[in-house]
Structures are given as C-alpha cells and as structure tokens.
Scaffold this active site. Structure first.
Site, PDB file in Angstrom:
ATOM      1  N   ASP A  77       0.811  -1.225   0.000  1.00 36.66           N
ATOM      2  CA  ASP A  77       0.000   0.000   0.000  1.00 36.66           C
ATOM      3  C   ASP A  77       0.841   1.271   0.000  1.00 36.66           C
ATOM      4  O   ASP A  77       2.020   1.265   0.326  1.00 36.66           O
ATOM      5  CB  ASP A  77      -0.942   0.013   1.205  1.00 36.66           C
ATOM      6  CG  ASP A  77      -0.187  -0.085   2.536  1.00 36.66           C
ATOM      7  OD1 ASP A  77       0.786  -0.849   2.621  1.00 36.66           O
ATOM      8  OD2 ASP A  77      -0.566   0.641   3.485  1.00 36.66           O
ATOM      9  N   GLU A 135      -0.560  -1.827   5.219  1.00 37.35           N
ATOM     10  CA  GLU A 135       0.371  -1.752   6.358  1.00 37.35           C
ATOM     11  C   GLU A 135       0.315  -0.374   7.011  1.00 37.35           C
ATOM     12  O   GLU A 135       0.467  -0.239   8.221  1.00 37.35           O
ATOM     13  CB  GLU A 135       1.809  -2.074   5.912  1.00 37.35           C
ATOM     14  CG  GLU A 135       2.773  -2.342   7.056  1.00 37.35           C
ATOM     15  CD  GLU A 135       3.226  -1.103   7.811  1.00 37.35           C
ATOM     16  OE1 GLU A 135       3.362  -1.164   9.042  1.00 37.35           O
ATOM     17  OE2 GLU A 135       3.425  -0.045   7.170  1.00 37.35           O
ATOM     18  N   GLU A 136       0.107   0.652   6.190  1.00 40.16           N
ATOM     19  CA  GLU A 136       0.084   2.019   6.731  1.00 40.16           C
ATOM     20  C   GLU A 136      -1.197   2.284   7.514  1.00 40.16           C
ATOM     21  O   GLU A 136      -1.389   3.364   8.054  1.00 40.16           O
ATOM     22  CB  GLU A 136       0.201   3.046   5.587  1.00 40.16           C
ATOM     23  CG  GLU A 136       1.459   2.911   4.741  1.00 40.16           C
ATOM     24  CD  GLU A 136       2.733   3.360   5.458  1.00 40.16           C
ATOM     25  OE1 GLU A 136       2.659   3.739   6.644  1.00 40.16           O
ATOM     26  OE2 GLU A 136       3.791   3.317   4.821  1.00 40.16           O
ATOM     27  N   HIS A 361       7.639   8.785   4.256  1.00 37.53           N
ATOM     28  CA  HIS A 361       6.421   9.575   4.473  1.00 37.53           C
ATOM     29  C   HIS A 361       6.616  11.052   4.116  1.00 37.53           C
ATOM     30  O   HIS A 361       5.756  11.870   4.412  1.00 37.53           O
ATOM     31  CB  HIS A 361       5.873   9.432   5.905  1.00 37.53           C
ATOM     32  CG  HIS A 361       5.451   8.024   6.238  1.00 37.53           C
ATOM     33  ND1 HIS A 361       4.484   7.728   7.161  1.00 37.53           N
ATOM     34  CD2 HIS A 361       5.856   6.833   5.753  1.00 37.53           C
ATOM     35  CE1 HIS A 361       4.336   6.410   7.244  1.00 37.53           C
ATOM     36  NE2 HIS A 361       5.166   5.853   6.382  1.00 37.53           N
TER      37      HIS A 361
HETATM   38 NI    NI Z   1       6.620   1.369   5.416  1.00 39.38          NI
END
Ligand code: NI
Length: 388
Positions: A77, A135-136, A361
C-alpha cells in the site's frame, strides 16, 4: 550459487521497471485493486498457485515437495501524500504516493518469486509469498492471519524487510529482538462547564484542565516509568473552545503511545487513566478516555537470526550485517506474524552515503534503487538456507 546471482543480474532491469510501474499507480490500504491484480497475474504467469485474500491481499505458493514452509512478506500500500519529486515515474494518482518504499518491497518479492521458480529444483519445501495490503493503516497483517494465511500449508518461519534510506546500500540492518514499537491510540475527552469568560470561576474551564492533563501526561515517562523503558506519549491533536470570551465546556485530545516492552505497554492505560482522573477531579471536571491497542511490539526471533546469519554474510551482494542496538519507535504490522511464527524483519540499506535523503512519508521520499537487487538477494539467501 553463482548461477543464481548471474540470473539475478539479468533480472535487475525488470526489477527496477516493476518498482517504477508500481510507483506510478499507488493505492491506499485495502483499495490496492490494480496493484493486486498486477501481482496476481505476475505470479500466475510464473506458474504459482495464487489466491486472493481480504479483497486486495495476494498469496502465492511455490510447492517444492516435502520440507518446511517459509513465508516472505511484502506490503503493497501507499500513503495519502502529494508527491513532490520530479522523476519521470512519479505518481500519476493525485494525492497518493509510495512514500515508504512499499513499491520496492512489492517488486523485490515478485522478482524473488521469479528467481526461486527458476531454481526450484534446489528447494525442498514450500515458499509462501504474502503480498499484504494496508500496512500504513488500518493494518492488513491481522486480517490476513485471521483469514488463514499462515495455515495450509502451515508457515514455519517468516521473513520481511523494509527499505531504509538512512542505512547505506549494501548493508542489512537488523535488531536482535525488539525491532519496532507498539503503537496504541489514546483519546481523551475533558468535560467542563461552559460560562462567560469574565466569570470563569462559575464554570469549569476545560481548556485549562486540558493544559494540565497534557503537561502531566509528559511526566509519566521518567517520573512513573523508567526512562530506559522507551516510551513516547505524543498528543498530536487537540480540539476545543468556541470564542475568546466563552469558557469551553469540553476539549478533545488524541494521541499515540509508543512502547517497546510488552509489560510496560500493559501498565500504561492504567497509569494514564489514573493521572487524567486525578487532574480532572482536582479541577471539578470530568473525563472519558478511550485506549486502543494498535500494532504490537515487533519481536524478532534472536535464535532464528543467529541461524540465518551465515546465509546473509556469505551473500556476495551484502557487504555487512549490522546489528542495530535500538528499535525503531515507528510501528510495523509485521509484528502480528511474529506473534504466531518465528521470523525476522530486516532493514534493507538503501542510501548512498554521499547523499541526504528525505525520510519515509515525506513528499520527496526516494531511495537508492540498487538496493532492490540486494533485497532479492537477501530473500533468496534466506530461502536457500532454509530449504536447501
Ligand atoms: Ni513502510
């Protein structure tokens, strides 16, 4: 061994182009429809048994007969970030970006599958390729496990990796035990009593109480919990009040609590609530508190790590296995698999030492693509070591 790495050299171009293709079409957690379709078709094309799970998860199985089952996991993701790089392969989806390297993880696992299929006559056992959504957040590992991905065949050991632009390319980082923090959610509502700002004694000022709660919460670490325990309490959001001359009757505070010790983690909800109760009571206010346990502490298997150490250091693509003494305070839902089966989560060095990188990020996040091949090499060494 040489034949395998020669073949990997031939696959490097495909590996990078797979990563760039995935990078251009990022998708958020549990909406990875196009990504998972690509993965599904790719694995089918390799002749693997392939299943979809939890809508966008893809599981491939390479069956080489009797022997243990080793699982390899990649998260697929992306993040809700507007990409600010100027690569020709930058995101084509407005407001969504692979800013954490999961595009790389996906490409690495696809090429690992291709390579292991080619050399399957060297393997005794099974390899399960887990392409995991979300996962996020909200988290794909737990629902996948609940759906049975660690069963049929039962997984004996599992490995995963994460691209780390902060570690030099060629180096594999690993924490011997605690590798990532638990991330729990804290929501507090301070309930006061509204009134006129000029007669504040007649109300109960929720903003003043909130101020005291916030400050007091920061005394938990070091005054109530040993600072060596590694705890972070961060309150990232606060909302309350109406106007400068109105006493606020309520304030909402939301935060995250990070810990790396499961026992300390269990004590924290009580500590936090006691403190909030005490402070609000002293100010004639009331409160409600929600505490939700999120991703657990990621605990690598120290024994398994020792067992695979030789396979890693003898890999010609890997310069060094670096033991990291401190866990990351970030969270990683690979932790859920490790609650069920032994495994190790590695940090794949992906930074040129002469360059500064924007961190994961960040809208300008990037990494050294030479690391992709090393990631495949790492997975292949691990599988050969276990199934040879
Ligand atoms: Ni990651």
């Amino acid at each position: 061994m040489k034949k395998i790495f020669d073949y990997l050299d031939c696959l490097e171009e495909e590996l990078i182009s797979l990563r760039r293709d995935i990078h251009q079409y990022p998708e958020l957690g549990f909406t990875e429809y196009k990504t998972s379709k690509k993965i599904f078709n790719y694995l089918k094309g390799l002749g693997l048994e392939v299943d979809m799970v939890c809508d966008t998860g893809v599981i491939g199985l390479l069956d080489c007969g009797e022997g243990p089952t080793i699982a390899l996991r990649a998260d697929i993701d992306a993040l809700p970030i507007v990409e600010e790089t100027d690569f020709e392969y930058k995101s084509k989806i407005e407001g969504v970006m692979h800013a954490c390297g999961h595009d790389g993880h996906t490409a690495i696992l696809l090429i690992t599958a291709k390579l292991l299929v080619k050399f399957k006559n060297l393997l005794k056992g099974k390899v399960k390729f887990i392409f995991q959504p979300a996962e996020e957040g909200p988290g794909g590992a737990k629902p996948l496990i609940d759906a049975g991905v660690l069963e049929q065949p039962r997984v004996d050991k599992i490995f995963g990796l994460h691209i780390e632009e902060g570690i030099e390319t060629g180096v594999i980082g690993v924490q011997p035990k605690e590798a990532s923090a638990a991330a729990d959610e804290l929501d507090i509502l301070i309930k006061g009593k509204g009134g006129h700002a000029s007669a504040s004694h007649q109300g109960v000022d929720a903003i003043v109480v909130a101020g005291q709660v916030i400050t007091s919460l920061q005394t938990i670490v070091s005054r109530q919990i040993n600072p060596h325990s590694r705890v972070v309490i961060s309150l990232g959001k606060i909302k309350g009040g109406y106007k400068r001359n109105v006493i606020a009757d309520k304030v909402e505070i939301s935060g995250t609590v990070r810990t790396t010790n499961p026992e300390v983690r269990r004590t924290l909800p009580k500590r936090i609530e006691e403190l909030v109760r005490g402070v609000t009571l002293s100010q004639r206010a009331d409160y409600s508190l929600d505490y939700n346990f999120g991703y657990p502490v990621l605990l690598n298997s120290t024994t398994l790590l020792k067992e695979v150490e030789d396979d890693i250091v003898s890999n010609p693509l890997i310069n060094r296995l670096k033991y990291l003494s401190l866990p990351s305070m970030g969270a990683e839902d690979f932790a859920y698999y490790l609650k069920k089966v032994p495994g190790v989560f590695f940090r794949l060095g992906a930074g040129e030492s002469s360059r500064d990188y924007y961190p994961g990020h960040h809208p300008k996040f990037t990494f050294d693509e030479r690391a992709l091949k090393i990631g495949v090499g790492l997975f292949v060494s691990l599988v050969l070591g276990q199934l040879d």
